[in-house]
Design a protein around this motif. Structure first.
Motif, PDB file in Angstrom:
ATOM      1  N   ARG A 362      41.870-114.648 -11.085  1.00  0.00           N
ATOM      2  CA  ARG A 362      41.333-113.270 -11.062  1.00  0.00           C
ATOM      3  C   ARG A 362      42.631-112.211 -10.845  1.00  0.00           C
ATOM      4  O   ARG A 362      43.607-112.385 -10.362  1.00  0.00           O
ATOM      5  CB  ARG A 362      40.480-113.048  -9.888  1.00  0.00           C
ATOM      6  CG  ARG A 362      39.176-114.148 -10.103  1.00  0.00           C
ATOM      7  CD  ARG A 362      38.330-113.604  -9.106  1.00  0.00           C
ATOM      8  NE  ARG A 362      37.327-114.764  -8.566  1.00  0.00           N
ATOM      9  CZ  ARG A 362      36.170-114.847  -9.502  1.00  0.00           C
ATOM     10  NH1 ARG A 362      35.947-114.020 -10.494  1.00  0.00           N
ATOM     11  NH2 ARG A 362      35.707-115.929  -9.385  1.00  0.00           N
ATOM     12  N   ASN A 364      42.726-108.864  -9.676  1.00  0.00           N
ATOM     13  CA  ASN A 364      41.638-107.979  -8.789  1.00  0.00           C
ATOM     14  C   ASN A 364      42.190-106.402  -9.088  1.00  0.00           C
ATOM     15  O   ASN A 364      41.215-105.622  -8.887  1.00  0.00           O
ATOM     16  CB  ASN A 364      41.717-108.161  -7.182  1.00  0.00           C
ATOM     17  CG  ASN A 364      41.242-109.824  -7.008  1.00  0.00           C
ATOM     18  OD1 ASN A 364      40.247-109.952  -7.422  1.00  0.00           O
ATOM     19  ND2 ASN A 364      41.932-110.552  -6.408  1.00  0.00           N
ATOM     20  N   ARG A 388      31.747-106.879  -9.394  1.00  0.00           N
ATOM     21  CA  ARG A 388      32.783-105.891  -9.546  1.00  0.00           C
ATOM     22  C   ARG A 388      32.418-104.811 -10.503  1.00  0.00           C
ATOM     23  O   ARG A 388      32.628-103.606 -10.299  1.00  0.00           O
ATOM     24  CB  ARG A 388      33.892-106.527 -10.007  1.00  0.00           C
ATOM     25  CG  ARG A 388      35.022-105.600  -9.838  1.00  0.00           C
ATOM     26  CD  ARG A 388      36.448-106.234 -10.593  1.00  0.00           C
ATOM     27  NE  ARG A 388      36.885-107.800 -10.371  1.00  0.00           N
ATOM     28  CZ  ARG A 388      37.773-107.978  -9.590  1.00  0.00           C
ATOM     29  NH1 ARG A 388      38.150-107.048  -8.712  1.00  0.00           N
ATOM     30  NH2 ARG A 388      37.892-109.122  -9.405  1.00  0.00           N
TER      31      ARG A 388
END
Length: 424
Positions: A362, A364, A388
């Motif tokens: 990921r 982020n 998200r």
């Protein structure tokens, strides 16, 4: 960017005529829309039927469904691109939404009848017919010409809104669709090879949208705004400027759905993200493609924030023959990853079953995830990324989320659940 697979706020209800009630175009209680595409072909190899939207909880979470796709012929007339799927296929009691089998002599069958049953079960759900798509946009340019557009719109409203299906009793499909979704890919820009493209498509699209708004309002007189009018709009700011007078079209659109995916795919020689919120650090491509760039482009061109519905993918894009460096990100590849239905494209529900072979990574900061096993790379969205994206949509006060496509979710609807509970 390429989509390879490839809506007016009204308060209260009003009496139309004796015994009928006008349903507000957006009667759902949520402040943000959850729009999902259900495709004609979902019932083929995927065997994902309309009643699966009930089984996996999607129908209860959706505010709108776009049924994809109706096509436009060279003369600009609307037609069913798959009559068997649309209104001829018979469903058993087990397959149907209401638990009743279609009778052999029943006039309306197929997906349209199943959508009719779905609306009966979920009265606040709004359903639109989506016109065009990647393979169905060839003649949109012809239909949008000033001399042709009024007849085109009449053809489409007669077929899909009034429900006058060829070979069936008049009005057999009336009341199923609450609006029309324009999925012209793309005005003044190349989409599928062979599409008709004209420089004047940009201004003609504005005229086409206005003609749809005029005829849809006439069809619902005296209750203006009963029918939704939406459009699927590209992510690339260059395509936006070539093909869309943004401020003008949003005066007539109920809302617009923004392409929030296919930023990159196996048509690119290197691996990359297909749906990141922001541009990732180290991206070697010249132009940044991200949801931030796309949303900002429409806001800068005076699109109303509350009418922007950001697309999210229920599928992944993949490459194989990938150089084993940087966890596979931004690396050369030999081609599209093998997949179930289309090379380089895999439904989330299928890819999830193969997770044991991959490592999940990921970013982020940029807001995206990918899978890599040392040679095969998939850029994908799981429940973490759906959360998200929903938070991004909510924090920016956008008009909601759009899903391509509903058949990619799991049997318990884990993607739409994560998306829905994090929208406000």
């Amino acid at each position: 960017m390429k989509r390879r697979s490839i809506g007016l706020l009204v308060a209260g209800a009003a009496v139309l005529v004796a015994g009928t009630t006008a349903v507000p175009a957006e009667a759902h209680g949520s402040s943000q829309r959850v729009v999902g595409y259900y495709t004609q072909w979902s019932g083929y190899d995927r065997n994902f039927l309309v009643n699966d939207l009930v089984k996996n909880g999607s129908a209860a979470r959706l505010t709108h469904i776009n049924y994809a796709f109706g096509f436009v012929d060279e003369q600009g007339n609307c037609y069913s691109s798959d009559p068997w799927a649309d209104y001829q296929r018979g469903f058993t009691a087990e397959q149907s939404v209401n638990g009743t089998a279609d009778a052999p002599d029943q006039a309306l069958k197929g997906n349209l009848n199943q959508l009719k049953q779905l609306k009966a079960k979920y009265p606040k759900l709004r359903i639109s017919i989506s016109l065009g798509g990647w393979t169905g946009s060839k003649y949109f340019s012809n239909a949008a010409l000033p001399a042709a557009r009024a007849a085109h719109v009449k053809s489409c409203t007669d077929l899909w809104i009034k429900g006058n299906i060829p070979g069936l009793p008049a009005g057999a499909a009336k009341g199923i669709f609450d609006g029309i979704d324009l999925d012209w890919e793309w005005p003044s820009s190349e989409g599928n090879p062979g599409n008709v493209i004209r420089p004047e498509d940009k201004v003609n699209f504005t005229g086409l949208v206005h003609e749809y708004r005029k005829q849809l309002d006439k069809a619902s007189w005296p209750f203006k705004g009963r029918y939704n009018l939406t459009a699927f709009l590209p992510a690339d700011p260059a395509q936006v400027d070539r093909g869309f007078e943004v401020k003008k079209i949003f005066k007539d659109l109920t809302f617009g759905t923004l392409q929030g995916y296919d930023y990159h795919g196996s048509w690119d020689p290197q691996t990359n993200q297909q749906s990141s919120i922001d541009g990732p650090k180290g991206d070697p491509t010249a132009a940044e493609f991200s949801s931030q760039v796309t949303v900002d482009a429409y806001l800068a061109r005076h699109a109303p924030r509350g009418k922007l519905v950001l697309g999210v993918p229920f599928y992944a894009r993949g490459w194989t023959g990938v150089t084993n460096a940087n966890n596979g990100l931004f690396q050369n590849a030999t081609g599209p990853a093998p997949a179930t239905y289309e090379a380089g494209y895999e439904d989330y529900r299928i890819l999830k079953t193969k997770l044991s072979s991959f490592t999940v990574h990921r970013d982020n900061l940029a807001g995206f995830a990918w899978l890599f096993d040392g040679t095969t790379f998939w850029t994908w969205d799981d429940p973490t990324e759906m959360k998200r994206k929903a938070q991004y949509i909510s924090n920016r006060n956008l008009g909601g989320a759009m899903i391509w496509s509903l058949d990619g979710d799991t049997a318990n609807g884990e993607l739409i659940s994560a998306l829905h509970r994090n929208l406000r």
